[in-house]
Design a protein around this motif. Structure first.
Motif, PDB file in Angstrom:
ATOM      1  N   GLY A  35       4.403 -21.117  17.985  1.00 32.12           N
ATOM      2  CA  GLY A  35       3.375 -20.303  17.361  1.00 32.12           C
ATOM      3  C   GLY A  35       3.892 -19.620  16.107  1.00 32.12           C
ATOM      4  N   GLN A  36       3.124 -19.747  15.043  1.00 34.09           N
ATOM      5  CA  GLN A  36       3.472 -19.127  13.770  1.00 34.09           C
ATOM      6  C   GLN A  36       2.501 -17.994  13.490  1.00 34.09           C
ATOM      7  OE1 GLN A  36       6.266 -20.181  11.832  1.00 34.09           O
ATOM      8  NE2 GLN A  36       6.593 -21.163  13.806  1.00 34.09           N
ATOM      9  N   VAL A  37       3.040 -16.881  13.064  1.00 33.12           N
ATOM     10  CA  VAL A  37       2.249 -15.701  12.767  1.00 33.12           C
ATOM     11  C   VAL A  37       2.421 -15.341  11.297  1.00 33.12           C
ATOM     12  CG1 VAL A  37       2.304 -14.789  15.116  1.00 33.12           C
ATOM     13  CG2 VAL A  37       4.149 -14.202  13.521  1.00 33.12           C
ATOM     14  N   GLY A  38       1.649 -14.381  10.846  1.00 32.15           N
ATOM     15  CA  GLY A  38       1.728 -13.913   9.463  1.00 32.15           C
ATOM     16  C   GLY A  38       2.841 -12.901   9.302  1.00 32.15           C
ATOM     17  N   SER A  39       4.070 -13.353   9.539  1.00 33.46           N
ATOM     18  CA  SER A  39       5.221 -12.466   9.429  1.00 33.46           C
ATOM     19  C   SER A  39       5.862 -12.592   8.062  1.00 33.46           C
ATOM     20  CB  SER A  39       6.258 -12.771  10.518  1.00 33.46           C
ATOM     21  OG  SER A  39       6.757 -14.080  10.372  1.00 33.46           O
ATOM     22  N   GLU A  41       9.283 -12.036   5.588  1.00 32.56           N
ATOM     23  CA  GLU A  41      10.658 -12.520   5.742  1.00 32.56           C
ATOM     24  C   GLU A  41      11.442 -11.725   6.786  1.00 32.56           C
ATOM     25  OE1 GLU A  41      12.570 -15.130   4.546  1.00 32.56           O
ATOM     26  OE2 GLU A  41      10.662 -15.928   3.844  1.00 32.56           O
ATOM     27  N   ASP A  42      11.189 -10.426   6.878  1.00 31.52           N
ATOM     28  CA  ASP A  42      11.927  -9.601   7.835  1.00 31.52           C
ATOM     29  C   ASP A  42      11.330  -9.647   9.243  1.00 31.52           C
ATOM     30  OD1 ASP A  42       9.617  -8.065   7.627  1.00 31.52           O
ATOM     31  OD2 ASP A  42      10.638  -6.251   6.944  1.00 31.52           O
ATOM     32  N   GLY A  43      10.257 -10.412   9.416  1.00 33.89           N
ATOM     33  CA  GLY A  43       9.623 -10.544  10.722  1.00 33.89           C
ATOM     34  C   GLY A  43       8.489  -9.578  10.976  1.00 33.89           C
ATOM     35  N   SER A  44       8.265  -8.638  10.073  1.00 33.71           N
ATOM     36  CA  SER A  44       7.191  -7.655  10.262  1.00 33.71           C
ATOM     37  C   SER A  44       5.831  -8.277   9.951  1.00 33.71           C
ATOM     38  CB  SER A  44       7.425  -6.421   9.386  1.00 33.71           C
ATOM     39  OG  SER A  44       7.309  -6.765   8.015  1.00 33.71           O
ATOM     40  N   PRO A  45       4.766  -7.782  10.602  1.00 39.10           N
ATOM     41  CA  PRO A  45       3.431  -8.324  10.366  1.00 39.10           C
ATOM     42  C   PRO A  45       2.893  -7.980   8.981  1.00 39.10           C
ATOM     43  CG  PRO A  45       3.484  -7.030  12.401  1.00 39.10           C
ATOM     44  CD  PRO A  45       4.772  -6.786  11.675  1.00 39.10           C
ATOM     45  N   GLU A  46       2.225  -8.932   8.381  1.00 39.29           N
ATOM     46  CA  GLU A  46       1.425  -8.660   7.190  1.00 39.29           C
ATOM     47  C   GLU A  46       0.250  -7.809   7.682  1.00 39.29           C
ATOM     48  OE1 GLU A  46       0.239  -8.328   3.525  1.00 39.29           O
ATOM     49  OE2 GLU A  46       1.990  -9.574   3.929  1.00 39.29           O
ATOM     50  N   PRO A  47       0.028  -6.611   7.135  1.00 35.20           N
ATOM     51  CA  PRO A  47      -0.954  -5.706   7.735  1.00 35.20           C
ATOM     52  C   PRO A  47      -2.422  -6.121   7.604  1.00 35.20           C
ATOM     53  CG  PRO A  47       0.169  -4.643   5.889  1.00 35.20           C
ATOM     54  CD  PRO A  47       0.792  -5.982   6.065  1.00 35.20           C
ATOM     55  N   GLU A  48      -2.807  -6.724   6.505  1.00 36.31           N
ATOM     56  CA  GLU A  48      -4.214  -7.053   6.281  1.00 36.31           C
ATOM     57  C   GLU A  48      -4.519  -8.415   6.913  1.00 36.31           C
ATOM     58  OE1 GLU A  48      -7.648  -8.624   4.676  1.00 36.31           O
ATOM     59  OE2 GLU A  48      -5.812  -9.305   3.709  1.00 36.31           O
ATOM     60  N   LEU A  49      -5.611  -8.525   7.672  1.00 37.70           N
ATOM     61  CA  LEU A  49      -5.902  -9.711   8.474  1.00 37.70           C
ATOM     62  C   LEU A  49      -5.974 -10.989   7.650  1.00 37.70           C
ATOM     63  CD1 LEU A  49      -6.528 -11.060  11.174  1.00 37.70           C
ATOM     64  CD2 LEU A  49      -8.932 -10.428  10.832  1.00 37.70           C
ATOM     65  N   GLU A  50      -6.739 -11.014   6.557  1.00 41.75           N
ATOM     66  CA  GLU A  50      -6.859 -12.239   5.773  1.00 41.75           C
ATOM     67  C   GLU A  50      -5.494 -12.683   5.240  1.00 41.75           C
ATOM     68  OE1 GLU A  50     -10.021 -12.509   2.904  1.00 41.75           O
ATOM     69  OE2 GLU A  50     -11.360 -11.323   4.177  1.00 41.75           O
ATOM     70  N   GLN A 119      -2.407 -10.255  14.696  1.00 38.16           N
ATOM     71  CA  GLN A 119      -3.788 -10.481  15.104  1.00 38.16           C
ATOM     72  C   GLN A 119      -4.091 -11.965  15.281  1.00 38.16           C
ATOM     73  OE1 GLN A 119      -5.865  -7.768  15.722  1.00 38.16           O
ATOM     74  NE2 GLN A 119      -3.896  -6.770  15.436  1.00 38.16           N
ATOM     75  N   PHE A 120      -3.221 -12.840  14.762  1.00 38.05           N
ATOM     76  CA  PHE A 120      -3.482 -14.276  14.720  1.00 38.05           C
ATOM     77  C   PHE A 120      -2.173 -15.034  14.879  1.00 38.05           C
ATOM     78  CE2 PHE A 120      -3.652 -18.187  12.166  1.00 38.05           C
ATOM     79  CZ  PHE A 120      -4.778 -18.815  12.691  1.00 38.05           C
ATOM     80  N   GLU A 121      -2.220 -16.100  15.670  1.00 36.70           N
ATOM     81  CA  GLU A 121      -1.073 -16.986  15.832  1.00 36.70           C
ATOM     82  C   GLU A 121      -1.596 -18.414  15.930  1.00 36.70           C
ATOM     83  OE1 GLU A 121       2.668 -17.718  18.930  1.00 36.70           O
ATOM     84  OE2 GLU A 121       1.551 -15.842  18.990  1.00 36.70           O
ATOM     85  N   ILE A 122      -0.862 -19.355  15.344  1.00 38.54           N
ATOM     86  CA  ILE A 122      -1.251 -20.763  15.386  1.00 38.54           C
ATOM     87  C   ILE A 122      -0.051 -21.602  15.788  1.00 38.54           C
ATOM     88  CG2 ILE A 122      -0.899 -20.952  12.872  1.00 38.54           C
ATOM     89  CD1 ILE A 122      -3.087 -23.161  12.901  1.00 38.54           C
ATOM     90  N   LYS A 123      -0.262 -22.486  16.765  1.00 43.45           N
ATOM     91  CA  LYS A 123       0.773 -23.444  17.157  1.00 43.45           C
ATOM     92  C   LYS A 123       0.164 -24.827  17.113  1.00 43.45           C
ATOM     93  CE  LYS A 123       2.226 -23.793  21.543  1.00 43.45           C
ATOM     94  NZ  LYS A 123       2.502 -25.112  21.614  1.00 43.45           N
TER      95      LYS A 123
END
Length: 134
Positions: A35-39, A41-50, A119-123
């Motif tokens: 599963g890939q998320v909107g992280s 480089e440091d692994g933190s979430p991109e805050p805005e959903l889009e 909020q979103f993950e894709i595998k």
């Protein structure tokens, strides 16, 4: 024990090692992508959903590219969405930017309550290019 044929995209190996999983594994002509998320480089979430969804697809594409694949090679997709009723329309308007043309891959959508701050993950599962294909 079978030796796993692991695929690492450039620049993110430390993140995967810290979290103890492989971004993708090649087996029997297929690529199994974690599963890939909107992280960032440091692994933190991109805050805005889009932006988070776009970054998840970019991270996915980096893994696919490292294995010599593109999204056109994807056969099966699973998406995980926190609060899908609230987020589905926002997410699904971004998908065509990355999805390509029909015929589309198989898809399973799963609503979840928590994704480690995302909020979103894709595998995906993709078919590996045949030997000799450039």
């Amino acid at each position: 024990m079978t030796q796993r044929d692991v695929v690492f995209p450039p620049g993110r190996q430390a993140l995967y090692e810290r979290n103890r999983y492989s971004p993708a594994v090649r087996a029997n002509g297929l690529l199994f992508v974690s599963g890939q998320v909107g992280s960032r480089e440091d692994g933190s979430p991109e805050p805005e959903l889009e932006a988070q969804v776009r970054l998840a697809f970019c991270n996915l594409n980096a893994v696919l590219q490292a294995a010599g694949c593109t999204f056109a090679d994807v056969l099966d997709v699973t998406v995980f969405v926190v609060d899908p009723e609230a987020h589905f329309e926002t997410i699904w308007k971004i998908v065509p930017e990355f999805w390509g043309q029909a015929p589309y891959p198989a898809l399973t959508g799963v609503g979840v309550t928590w994704l480690y701050g995302f909020q979103f993950e894709i595998k995906v599962i993709a078919k590996l290019p045949e030997a000799g294909r450039a």
